[in-house]
Write a protein that holds these residues in place. Sequence first.
Motif, PDB file in Angstrom:
ATOM      1  N   GLY A  61       0.799  -1.230   0.000  1.00 26.31           N
ATOM      2  CA  GLY A  61       0.000   0.000   0.000  1.00 26.31           C
ATOM      3  C   GLY A  61       0.827   1.272   0.000  1.00 26.31           C
ATOM      4  O   GLY A  61       0.334   2.330   0.380  1.00 26.31           O
ATOM      5  N   ALA A  62       2.099   1.192  -0.420  1.00 24.87           N
ATOM      6  CA  ALA A  62       2.983   2.357  -0.319  1.00 24.87           C
ATOM      7  C   ALA A  62       2.832   3.342  -1.476  1.00 24.87           C
ATOM      8  O   ALA A  62       3.397   4.432  -1.433  1.00 24.87           O
ATOM      9  N   PHE A  63       2.070   2.977  -2.510  1.00 29.97           N
ATOM     10  CA  PHE A  63       1.987   3.850  -3.686  1.00 29.97           C
ATOM     11  C   PHE A  63       0.548   4.230  -4.018  1.00 29.97           C
ATOM     12  O   PHE A  63      -0.381   3.464  -3.786  1.00 29.97           O
ATOM     13  N   ALA A  64       0.402   5.419  -4.576  1.00 29.96           N
ATOM     14  CA  ALA A  64      -0.895   5.854  -5.100  1.00 29.96           C
ATOM     15  C   ALA A  64      -0.661   6.363  -6.511  1.00 29.96           C
ATOM     16  O   ALA A  64       0.465   6.687  -6.896  1.00 29.96           O
ATOM     17  N   CYS A  65      -1.739   6.408  -7.276  1.00 25.01           N
ATOM     18  CA  CYS A  65      -1.651   6.869  -8.652  1.00 25.01           C
ATOM     19  C   CYS A  65      -2.449   8.159  -8.778  1.00 25.01           C
ATOM     20  O   CYS A  65      -3.622   8.195  -8.429  1.00 25.01           O
ATOM     21  N   ASP A  66      -1.818   9.233  -9.252  1.00 26.04           N
ATOM     22  CA  ASP A  66      -2.470  10.533  -9.397  1.00 26.04           C
ATOM     23  C   ASP A  66      -2.694  10.851 -10.873  1.00 26.04           C
ATOM     24  O   ASP A  66      -1.853  10.532 -11.701  1.00 26.04           O
ATOM     25  N   GLY A  67      -3.801  11.512 -11.147  1.00 26.47           N
ATOM     26  CA  GLY A  67      -4.062  11.930 -12.523  1.00 26.47           C
ATOM     27  C   GLY A  67      -5.301  11.257 -13.070  1.00 26.47           C
ATOM     28  O   GLY A  67      -6.051  10.613 -12.331  1.00 26.47           O
ATOM     29  N   PRO A  68      -5.529  11.392 -14.377  1.00 27.44           N
ATOM     30  CA  PRO A  68      -6.739  10.837 -14.971  1.00 27.44           C
ATOM     31  C   PRO A  68      -6.759   9.313 -14.920  1.00 27.44           C
ATOM     32  O   PRO A  68      -5.699   8.689 -14.796  1.00 27.44           O
ATOM     33  N   PRO A  69      -7.931   8.678 -15.011  1.00 30.79           N
ATOM     34  CA  PRO A  69      -8.012   7.220 -15.015  1.00 30.79           C
ATOM     35  C   PRO A  69      -7.209   6.631 -16.176  1.00 30.79           C
ATOM     36  O   PRO A  69      -7.029   7.278 -17.209  1.00 30.79           O
ATOM     37  N   LEU A  70      -6.733   5.407 -15.979  1.00 32.71           N
ATOM     38  CA  LEU A  70      -5.900   4.755 -17.001  1.00 32.71           C
ATOM     39  C   LEU A  70      -6.696   3.690 -17.744  1.00 32.71           C
ATOM     40  O   LEU A  70      -6.130   2.737 -18.273  1.00 32.71           O
ATOM     41  N   ASP A  71      -8.026   3.857 -17.768  1.00 31.96           N
ATOM     42  CA  ASP A  71      -8.910   2.815 -18.288  1.00 31.96           C
ATOM     43  C   ASP A  71      -8.448   2.246 -19.625  1.00 31.96           C
ATOM     44  O   ASP A  71      -8.313   2.973 -20.610  1.00 31.96           O
ATOM     45  N   GLY A  72      -8.196   0.946 -19.617  1.00 33.51           N
ATOM     46  CA  GLY A  72      -7.870   0.232 -20.844  1.00 33.51           C
ATOM     47  C   GLY A  72      -6.439   0.392 -21.312  1.00 33.51           C
ATOM     48  O   GLY A  72      -6.040  -0.212 -22.306  1.00 33.51           O
ATOM     49  N   LEU A  73      -5.637   1.198 -20.613  1.00 31.42           N
ATOM     50  CA  LEU A  73      -4.275   1.448 -21.093  1.00 31.42           C
ATOM     51  C   LEU A  73      -3.295   0.386 -20.610  1.00 31.42           C
ATOM     52  O   LEU A  73      -3.438  -0.181 -19.533  1.00 31.42           O
ATOM     53  N   ARG A  74      -2.281   0.147 -21.422  1.00 35.75           N
ATOM     54  CA  ARG A  74      -1.179  -0.742 -21.040  1.00 35.75           C
ATOM     55  C   ARG A  74      -0.027   0.151 -20.561  1.00 35.75           C
ATOM     56  O   ARG A  74       0.463   0.998 -21.322  1.00 35.75           O
ATOM     57  N   ILE A  75       0.363  -0.029 -19.293  1.00 32.58           N
ATOM     58  CA  ILE A  75       1.336   0.870 -18.666  1.00 32.58           C
ATOM     59  C   ILE A  75       2.647   0.129 -18.398  1.00 32.58           C
ATOM     60  O   ILE A  75       2.638  -1.036 -18.007  1.00 32.58           O
ATOM     61  N   GLY A  76       3.750   0.825 -18.591  1.00 25.26           N
ATOM     62  CA  GLY A  76       5.064   0.285 -18.260  1.00 25.26           C
ATOM     63  C   GLY A  76       5.652   1.050 -17.087  1.00 25.26           C
ATOM     64  O   GLY A  76       5.506   2.265 -16.994  1.00 25.26           O
ATOM     65  N   ILE A  77       6.298   0.314 -16.170  1.00 21.82           N
ATOM     66  CA  ILE A  77       6.968   0.928 -15.010  1.00 21.82           C
ATOM     67  C   ILE A  77       8.476   0.829 -15.230  1.00 21.82           C
ATOM     68  O   ILE A  77       8.987  -0.242 -15.543  1.00 21.82           O
ATOM     69  N   ILE A  78       9.174   1.947 -15.041  1.00 20.82           N
ATOM     70  CA  ILE A  78      10.640   1.939 -15.156  1.00 20.82           C
ATOM     71  C   ILE A  78      11.280   2.017 -13.773  1.00 20.82           C
ATOM     72  O   ILE A  78      10.882   2.842 -12.951  1.00 20.82           O
ATOM     73  N   ASP A  79      12.262   1.148 -13.531  1.00 17.52           N
ATOM     74  CA  ASP A  79      13.085   1.274 -12.327  1.00 17.52           C
ATOM     75  C   ASP A  79      14.544   1.030 -12.725  1.00 17.52           C
ATOM     76  O   ASP A  79      14.803   0.510 -13.805  1.00 17.52           O
TER      77      ASP A  79
END
Length: 236
Positions: free
Chosen positions: A173-191
Motif C-alpha cells: 500500500g505504499a503507492f498511489a496513482c495521481d491523474g486521470p483514469p488509465l482505463d484500458g491502457l497498457r502501462i510500463g513501469i521503469i526502475d
Amino acid sequence: MRPRQLIARAADLLFPLRCAGCGAFDTPLCARCGADLVPATGPGRCGFCSAAWDGEGFCPRCFGWRELAGVRAVYEHTGAARALVHRLKYERYRALAPLMANRLAAAAAALPVDGWVAVPLHRRRERERGFNQAELLLRRAGLPPAPARLRRLRHTGSQVRRTAAERAAALAGAFACDGPPLDGLRIGIIDDVITSGATVRECARALRDRGAREVWAFSFTRASLDLARPDSPIDH
Ligand SMILES: [Zn+2]
Ligand SMILES: [Zn+2]
C-alpha cells in the motif's frame, strides 16, 4: 535550485568521466567492460520475470505475480551493470544516465505499452538525492509518459538487507496513482534495478486500481535472487 541539487550538478562537472567497471578515463563504460555485461534476455532467463533460470517456462521467484504482465531488463545485476546502477544512485553520478537510458530505450519501446511511469521516491529521499534515478532514465530514454503518475505515500526506508518477505510487507500500500483514469491502457513501469519485485508489484497494484489493463515492469538491471536461499537478507 536547492543546495543538494547544486552539489549534484557540480559533481557532474567536477568529476572526470570514468568507466564504471575498471575506472578507465573518458568513458562511462569502456569496450572491454561493455563486452562483459550479462544480458537479462534470451536463453537461461525466466520467460516471465527475466531472472536467471535454466528450467522450462517460468521460475519460482515470480509465482503468483498476477499484477504484472511480465518483467524485462537489459542486464543481470552484476559486474559493471551493477556498478552503473550504484554510481548513478548512491554517488549521484548523473553523467551515466544517457548511456543507461540508451541501452534501455530500444528494448522498452518494443514492449506493448501505451505509456510509462517511473517508480517514485519518497519526497524526503528525492530531496536527499537531488533527483529520482528512475525518472531520469525514463526521461532520457524518450519513452512516452502515461497520463497519470505514481506517488510514494510513505517513507519505507532502505530495503537493503531486508528479506523478500520483509520488503513486500514494508511496501504494501505504499503507492498511489495521481491523474486521470488509465482505463484500458497498457502501462510500463521503469526502475533502475528490480530485485525481489516487491516495489514494482505494489506500483502495478496502484496502476491497476486506477484502471490500467496491463502493467509491465522494465529495469536497467535484474537481480536474480538465490533460489536456494529465499529467506536470506538481500544486500542490495
Ligand atoms: Zn572498463
Ligand atoms: Zn521468474
